[in-house]
Design a protein around this motif. Sequence first.
Motif, mmCIF file in Angstrom:
data_model
loop_
_atom_site.group_PDB
_atom_site.id
_atom_site.type_symbol
_atom_site.label_atom_id
_atom_site.label_comp_id
_atom_site.label_asym_id
_atom_site.label_seq_id
_atom_site.Cartn_x
_atom_site.Cartn_y
_atom_site.Cartn_z
ATOM 1 N N PHE B 29 49.815 25.491 53.869
ATOM 2 C CA PHE B 29 49.218 25.194 55.581
ATOM 3 C C PHE B 29 49.055 26.143 56.352
ATOM 4 C CE2 PHE B 29 47.265 23.358 59.173
ATOM 5 C CZ PHE B 29 46.058 23.673 59.139
ATOM 6 N N ASN B 33 46.544 28.770 54.565
ATOM 7 C CA ASN B 33 45.508 27.756 54.703
ATOM 8 C C ASN B 33 44.926 26.685 53.669
ATOM 9 O OD1 ASN B 33 43.959 27.283 56.903
ATOM 10 N ND2 ASN B 33 42.624 29.579 57.473
ATOM 11 N N PHE B 230 51.699 17.445 59.317
ATOM 12 C CA PHE B 230 50.405 18.480 59.420
ATOM 13 C C PHE B 230 50.980 18.595 61.010
ATOM 14 C CE2 PHE B 230 48.016 17.545 56.024
ATOM 15 C CZ PHE B 230 47.617 18.736 55.945
ATOM 16 N N LEU B 231 50.897 17.236 62.133
ATOM 17 C CA LEU B 231 51.208 17.359 63.476
ATOM 18 C C LEU B 231 52.366 18.457 63.928
ATOM 19 C CD1 LEU B 231 51.427 13.929 64.385
ATOM 20 C CD2 LEU B 231 49.903 15.207 64.949
ATOM 21 N N VAL B 234 51.215 22.107 63.261
ATOM 22 C CA VAL B 234 49.816 22.518 64.059
ATOM 23 C C VAL B 234 50.675 22.589 64.959
ATOM 24 C CG1 VAL B 234 48.200 22.011 65.064
ATOM 25 C CG2 VAL B 234 47.856 21.402 62.952
ATOM 26 N N ILE B 238 50.140 27.760 63.208
ATOM 27 C CA ILE B 238 50.013 27.435 62.277
ATOM 28 C C ILE B 238 50.567 29.075 61.627
ATOM 29 C CG2 ILE B 238 47.965 28.126 59.829
ATOM 30 C CD1 ILE B 238 46.111 26.082 62.182
ATOM 31 N N PRO B 283 45.974 25.475 72.733
ATOM 32 C CA PRO B 283 45.717 24.920 71.083
ATOM 33 C C PRO B 283 45.876 26.131 70.177
ATOM 34 C CG PRO B 283 43.737 25.928 72.774
ATOM 35 C CD PRO B 283 45.174 26.151 73.617
ATOM 36 N N GLN B 284 46.775 27.107 70.103
ATOM 37 C CA GLN B 284 46.878 28.215 69.236
ATOM 38 C C GLN B 284 48.274 27.624 68.514
ATOM 39 O OE1 GLN B 284 46.367 29.128 71.856
ATOM 40 N NE2 GLN B 284 47.984 30.865 72.881
ATOM 41 N N GLY B 285 48.863 26.840 68.931
ATOM 42 C CA GLY B 285 50.061 25.967 68.441
ATOM 43 C C GLY B 285 51.815 26.930 69.361
ATOM 44 N N THR B 288 52.224 31.547 67.734
ATOM 45 C CA THR B 288 50.801 32.594 67.112
ATOM 46 C C THR B 288 50.824 33.980 66.191
ATOM 47 O OG1 THR B 288 49.998 32.397 69.220
ATOM 48 C CG2 THR B 288 48.077 33.415 67.564
ATOM 49 N N LEU B 289 50.458 33.557 64.811
ATOM 50 C CA LEU B 289 50.213 34.799 63.552
ATOM 51 C C LEU B 289 49.445 36.180 64.202
ATOM 52 C CD1 LEU B 289 50.994 35.279 60.794
ATOM 53 C CD2 LEU B 289 49.702 34.531 59.925
ATOM 54 N N THR B 291 47.144 38.205 62.564
ATOM 55 C CA THR B 291 46.548 39.674 61.662
ATOM 56 C C THR B 291 45.398 40.062 62.328
ATOM 57 O OG1 THR B 291 45.309 38.702 59.415
ATOM 58 C CG2 THR B 291 45.614 37.078 61.234
ATOM 59 N N ALA B 295 39.024 37.654 57.707
ATOM 60 C CA ALA B 295 38.392 36.336 56.998
ATOM 61 C C ALA B 295 38.282 35.621 58.311
ATOM 62 C CB ALA B 295 39.427 35.392 55.698
#
Lengths: 414, 295
Positions: B29, B33, B230-231, B234, B238, B283-285, B288-289, B291, B295
């Motif tokens: 995930f 993604n 998932f928790l 997220v 991610i 919100p981004q956790g 943050t990645l 990138t 996309a």
Amino acid sequence: MSQFRGRRILAGAMTLIAAAALAGCGSKTSDGKATAGVSADVSGDTVKVGLLNSLSGTMAISEVTVRDSIMLAVEEINAAGGVLGKKIVPVGEDGASDWPTFAEKAEKLISQDRVAAVFGCWTSASRKAVKPVFEKNKALLFYPVQYEGLEQSPYIFYTGATTNQQIVPGLDYLKAQGKKSVYLVGSDYVFPRTANKIIKAYAAANGMTVLGEDYAPLGSTEFGTIVNKVRSSKADAVFNTLNGDSNVAFFKEYTSAGLTAARMPVVSVSIAEEEVKGIGTQYLADQLTAWNYYQTTPGAANQKFVAAYKAKFGADKPTSDPMEAAYVAVHLWKAMVTKAGSFDVEKVRTASGGITYDAPEGLVTVDGPTQHIAKTARIGKVGGDGLITEVWNSGKPITPDPYLKSYPWASGLS
Amino acid sequence: MTVLFGQLFTGISIGAVLLLVALGLALTFGQMNVINMAHGEFIMAGAYTTYVLQQTVTAAGWSLLVALPVAFAVAGTMGVLLEVLLIRRLYARPLDTLLVTWGVSLMLQQLARDVFGSPNVQTRAPALLTGNVALPGGLTVANNRLFILALALAAVLALTLALRLTPLGRRIRAVVQNRDLAAVSGIPTARVDRTTFFIGSGLAGVAGVALTLLGPIGPTMGTNLIIDAFLVVVVGGIGQLKGSVIVAFALGVLQATGEYLTTLSVAKVIVFVAIVAFLQWRPQGLFTLRTRSLA
């Protein structure tokens, strides 16, 4: 960018999961108009009975065996000529460890299959869910499992123990062993919470201390904290009202914390021979149980029952208390119908009082007013072979007292 | 003090379980993604693999050791099959992967029910893992919990090293950061996807082996775990392994503290409220990645 899209997608996922959960929780019982008082279909030379057990989900570990023993009783009765000359045709439904499903299937068995009686349910939650269905339809349920008492319904026969036939004797036994403090561990639903209310009232009146009380959701497998609390409480004993396979996780955690029957015994009221096999005897060695019947209970009636069960389902299959109570329920129903000379529910109920049956656990008698049965209480100890041997019994059948009216300390409970 | 330490250890061991359950998902995930709702069923496959091996390899200790690589391979293969047959066609449509894999998860549950029966089954733990280590001051830590903790840390370490140091890891990271650029640079993205899926799903199988030490094995065991997994991914951020590690242990300790101070059910509520509050704030956790992906 991508993580935000991921988040939106996840929100979608969570919504789906929530929707699925809600669909499972929604009550699916029909509104029941024009179904009240559906009578059983006895026009042919057969009569249908309903079997309502969890064949899947967290309770299947226990309930599948109950269904098997109901089938055994049905076969025995059919082989002996049936009931009032009619052969019994069993109709099985899976309650799937889900209370709304139980209610839905009960409705189906009564209105669609028009069964003469239903045998089944295990958890009190499932019984509470189907109770209004049976009362509305004026149909009969035979409930075969020990429960928390404080209930009575004209359309339910309770063939398992009520509290004064199981929990109170269990506490009496602990008291006689000099245990002065207990810790209560249970599943988070109606039976353990009500049972623990009764245990606390008993303890207060008998000089026993309740050091703590903890509940885990049905099916929960995380018992680290509870076992930690139990161990540091240094209680003399644990009273366990966990149901289903949470017991597996609990006893695995209990044993790995170094707790043993010698150090802190656990009295369980929902672990019978089948569950012992499932949990693993090494986790349960010498722990105590309170029931009315064990596979090892002496007597010709039990020898016959055990032999018949093993012949049908396999030599490695043990028999247990709820199985015996379910088996007895079918035979008691036959005796009631025969005495009434009719499958009519009201006539069967009127005929029920005083009916006796030479059950595997010993002689049982139906108590007319409460629709419970008089049973002998037995405390047992789990052996290395997975069987439970009796260490104490009440000597004679105990008259059922679901509202504990004969105990002064229970006056505040309702 | 004993209690405090005991609870801390309980929290860490809950965290270790969360981490094991979420690690494979962090890859599929987080990095790719793909919302794989069948991840829980891969865990179940690992647990049933342990059960089957115990029926054939009789010594409990050996069967568990054998189960680790076998479960990895079994769940990994299931993952590759899923990728090749279905997910490969859906990389541009992540929401559809959710629906498709959910369908697959329901089918796998039914398959387990048909093969193993609906009642849950149990395995025996090796004698070595049923005891506990006694520490000074009356403290004990359960061996099975220590084993799971070690397994989780080893899995994280192995995965981190693989991603950082191996050519495969570099290729995975390249595809994650910019699939098109990676493709034109000559990286076989389809093969990298498949390998990533094999590893992520295989880790779910390993989690399944560990879970047999704690509780029963059943067809629906995955459904409870998938939400927790998932928790963790997220909240951790991610595509960020270190986020998953920190969050798994933080949630474990929070859960254990909540359980101790209140009750099991209230603790769950506390954890969920904390997560909601945290995601409002970030919100981004946690991490943050960065990138350049378009996309």
